[in-house]
Design a protein around this motif. Structure first.
Motif, PDB file in Angstrom:
ATOM      1  N   SER A   1       0.835  -1.208   0.000  1.00 55.84           N
ATOM      2  CA  SER A   1       0.000   0.000   0.000  1.00 55.84           C
ATOM      3  C   SER A   1       0.865   1.253   0.000  1.00 55.84           C
ATOM      4  O   SER A   1       0.557   2.238  -0.688  1.00 55.84           O
ATOM      5  CB  SER A   1      -0.907   0.021   1.224  1.00 55.84           C
ATOM      6  OG  SER A   1      -1.841  -1.037   1.149  1.00 55.84           O
TER       7      SER A   1
ATOM      8  N   ASP B   1      -5.809  -1.292  -4.881  1.00 54.25           N
ATOM      9  CA  ASP B   1      -5.231  -1.864  -3.665  1.00 54.25           C
ATOM     10  C   ASP B   1      -6.114  -3.006  -3.178  1.00 54.25           C
ATOM     11  O   ASP B   1      -7.133  -2.775  -2.539  1.00 54.25           O
ATOM     12  CB  ASP B   1      -5.108  -0.773  -2.599  1.00 54.25           C
ATOM     13  CG  ASP B   1      -4.219  -1.198  -1.437  1.00 54.25           C
ATOM     14  OD1 ASP B   1      -3.962  -2.416  -1.313  1.00 54.25           O
ATOM     15  OD2 ASP B   1      -3.789  -0.317  -0.669  1.00 54.25           O
ATOM     16  N   GLU B   2      -5.737  -4.226  -3.534  1.00 53.92           N
ATOM     17  CA  GLU B   2      -6.506  -5.427  -3.192  1.00 53.92           C
ATOM     18  C   GLU B   2      -7.994  -5.261  -3.519  1.00 53.92           C
ATOM     19  O   GLU B   2      -8.849  -5.379  -2.644  1.00 53.92           O
ATOM     20  CB  GLU B   2      -6.330  -5.772  -1.713  1.00 53.92           C
ATOM     21  CG  GLU B   2      -4.846  -5.796  -1.329  1.00 53.92           C
ATOM     22  CD  GLU B   2      -4.557  -6.654  -0.121  1.00 53.92           C
ATOM     23  OE1 GLU B   2      -5.360  -7.554   0.161  1.00 53.92           O
ATOM     24  OE2 GLU B   2      -3.511  -6.439   0.511  1.00 53.92           O
TER      25      GLU B   2
END
Ligand code: ADP
Ligand code: MG
Lengths: 420, 222
Positions: free
Chosen positions: B44, B165-166
């Motif tokens: 991140s 992000d994911e």
């Protein structure tokens, strides 16, 4: 307003609407503050106006000198009044004299001077005593005061020339005098003499609404300068040469100078104060000074309540910022600059405080007439007081909104995004 | 399009924690790359640096050949708004706004007029098949629909680079697959994509994979 700013305030307003109770409680402080400002400005302004009206009626260009019977304690023994028990009767002489007037005339050539004669006899109408003074005045006396003829005519130079027994009565006495039985003029009795009522007036001259005016010459000839007052076994003889002097100056500087001369002359001629000097302009100035101080005090109080209101807003907004940290992170991630965030929160606070201000204004507009009813004070809501209050509430929004908004804008976007 | 040179990120709490060690990375105009690593490995952090939300402690970040280190907040924010679309694991939609308003929001910050905002938001929502949900609130949507709303929000500014992000982390298998299909389409449409995941199943669909290990980036053999 640019559409962007409009968007900003619309969004701010929507956010506030989502928390109606909280928003309402938050703007309460500003609401009360502004209501207080409006009310206080309104009452202050009203007081100012009534003072102005009351005093300017006396004629702001006039100086008034009235003869006043001095307090017995002030008199030297030789002058002290004697009762019937102590046989040595004297006449108490007091008040403005012909000499004073002569001196004033020569010392203030620019001033117009009117001299009035105070008649000490009582006035009656149809056997009933009237609650009124009687003043012998020159025909042009009324030009010095705000005066209006309601009915009939003014006094005329001919009245003086022929010592006519005519009278001008105040509007307030109309009811007690008018008895139009035979269609002739109504009469009043002054002392033992009958006077024909030739006119009804409304004048701002001192005690004008309680004074019957008769021609100066008539007054002097019929009633003279001395008077006797009999009271339950005692007798009081008094003599007053002149009842009232009015000096009139068109020019303000001239008036100030004349007032000084009058003061000096009267003080010199009357070591015992047996006159009352009234300079309406000076009274007005003094009253306005106190009024200004009072206004200032009221404004400070109102200011404090606004301050408290502002702090309340700031407090809530700081909590709101904390609550909305994740939102701030999201907005930053999709392109909001620090300034965008700053303005977003500022817009919200300003909306809140301005709304409080507007509602406070409305409350003030209701409160001022209510105060008027409760207290009898005059209240005036001027456009300027409304503008001032709204501007102040706006300033409160900016001022107290700045700290929370800056805090929001300075949040690190990454921290904000990770938050929660 | 993007070049990282010796990018380092460290947090200076008690002794200093170095999350990223002198990374070098090139991202082309139509690259689709996945970054894999365990939780806490700095994925991140890297994404935030790429998205101009964070600044590297050392090293250079060149965007279209321009060093971003010298830019101030408003310039970085503007670049971020125009060129980069973020997509997060937990969607990050504003719950007080409708789907359409959420998607319009980035355009606000570009001072786009109302009519054009609405038009472009509808187009973006159409491209993720959400035209029937314009006036719903995010909490009235399923997870997949929320993530598609977030994708529409990222697309509405027509960015060059999508940072995810994911994005499937909060979704079930099937919905996750659908979202990944949307990414495939975006890639085919010419966008550059950086997608973070710790799920090898997701990584298998991505042409170019990097692993973050101890703050270093290793390209996995294709
Ligand atoms: N503000 C911060 N201060 C200190 N350490 C941080 C901060 N933000 C992240 N970290 C640390 O950096 C490391 C990487 O975090 P992150 O990039 O979120 O990892 P990932 O996304 O791979 O799970 C973690 O060990 C985390 O604890
Ligand atoms: Mg992470």
């Amino acid at each position: 307003m640019s559409p962007w700013v409009l968007d900003l305030f619309t969004a701010g307003g929507r956010n506030l609407l989502r928390h109606k109770l909280r928003s309402a409680l938050t703007l309460l402080g500003v609401f009360f503050g502004v209501a207080a400002v409006i009310t206080m400005l309104g009452i202050g302004e009203g007081a100012q106006r009534s003072v102005l009206q009351e005093i300017s009626g006396l004629g702001l260009n006039n100086i008034l000198i009235d003869s006043v019977q001095p307090d017995a304690s002030q008199l030297p023994d030789s002058q002290r009044n004697t009762t019937g028990r102590r046989r040595g009767m004297r006449i108490l002489e007091y008040g403005v004299t012909d000499t004073d007037v002569e001196q004033l005339r020569s010392a203030c050539p620019e001033a117009e001077i009117r001299v009035a004669h105070r008649v000490k006899a009582s006035a009656y109408a149809y056997g009933e005593r009237l609650d009124a003074d009687v003043l012998g005045v020159p025909p042009d006396y009324f030009t010095l005061f705000d005066s209006k003829l309601i009915e009939g005519r003014w006094l005329h130079p001919f009245d003086s020339l022929h010592f006519r027994s005519v009278a001008l009565i105040p509007e307030s006495l109309t009811a007690s005098i008018r008895h139009p039985r035979d269609g002739g003029h109504p009469h009043v009795k002054i002392g033992t003499y009958a006077f024909e009522v030739v006119g009804i007036q409304r004048t701002m001259a001192p005690r004008g609404n309680r004074t019957i005016y008769i021609p100066f010459e008539t007054a002097e000839q019929v009633f003279g300068t001395s008077s006797v007052k009999r009271e339950a076994g005692s007798m009081e003889f008094t003599r007053t040469q002149i009842g009232q002097v009015v000096l009139h100056c068109e020019d303000e500087q001239e008036l100030k100078r004349t007032a000084a001369v009058v003061k000096r002359t009267m003080e010199r001629n009357h070591p015992i104060v047996d006159y009352a000097l009234t300079v309406p302009v000076e009274i007005l100035e003094a009253r306005q000074r106190t009024q200004r101080i009072l206004n200032l005090v009221l404004l400070v109080i109102a200011g404090i309540s606004l301050l408290v209101g502002g702090i309340g807003i700031m407090n809530i907004m700081l909590a709101v910022v904390t609550e909305r940290i994740p939102e701030i992170g999201i907005r930053r991630a999709i392109g909001a600059t620090e300034r965008d965030i700053l303005f977003q929160f500022l817009a919200e606070t300003i909306t809140l405080s301005t709304l409080g201000g507007v509602l406070g204004c409305l409350a003030g507009m209701i409160l001022v007439p209510l105060t008027e009813i409760w207290t009898g004070w005059n209240g005036v809501i001027t456009p300027s007081s409304v503008i001032v209050s709204l501007a102040v509430s706006w300033v409160v929004g900016v001022f107290f909104g700045l700290a929370p908004a800056v805090r929001a804008s300075k949040l690190d976007p990454v921290d904000a995004l990770r938050h929660g | 399009m993007i070049r990282l040179e010796q990018v380092t990120k460290q947090y200076d709490m008690g002794g200093g924690l170095t999350v990223l060690h002198a990374l070098n990375l090139d991202i082309g105009d139509n690259d689709y790359l996945g970054i894999l690593g365990p939780s806490g490995s700095g994925k991140s952090t890297l994404l935030h640096i790429l998205g101009l939300l964070d600044r590297p402690s050392a090293g250079r970040y060149l965007l279209h050949g321009r060093d971003t280190g010298a830019l101030d907040d408003s310039e970085r924010s503007r670049l971020r708004g125009r060129m980069i679309g973020f997509i997060f694991q937990s969607f990050h939609l504003l719950s007080s706004l409708s789907v359409q308003e959420n998607v319009e929001l980035p355009l606000h910050y570009q001072r786009v007029g109302k009519a054009e905002r609405e038009q472009r938001a509808r187009e973006a929502l159409q491209s993720v098949s959400l035209s029937h949900r314009l006036h719903h609130r995010p909490n009235q949507l399923s997870g997949g629909e929320r993530q598609r709303t977030a994708i529409a929000r990222a697309l509405v500014t027509r960015p060059d680079l999508i940072l995810a992000d994911e994005p499937t982390g909060n979704l079930d298998q099937k919905t996750g697959q659908e979202i990944l299909e949307v990414f495939d389409e975006l890639h085919q449409a010419g966008k550059a994509i950086v997608l973070i995941t710790h799920d090898p199943a997701v990584a298998r669909r991505i042409p170019r994979i990097y692993h973050i290990v101890d703050g270093h980036l290793h390209e996995a053999p294709p």
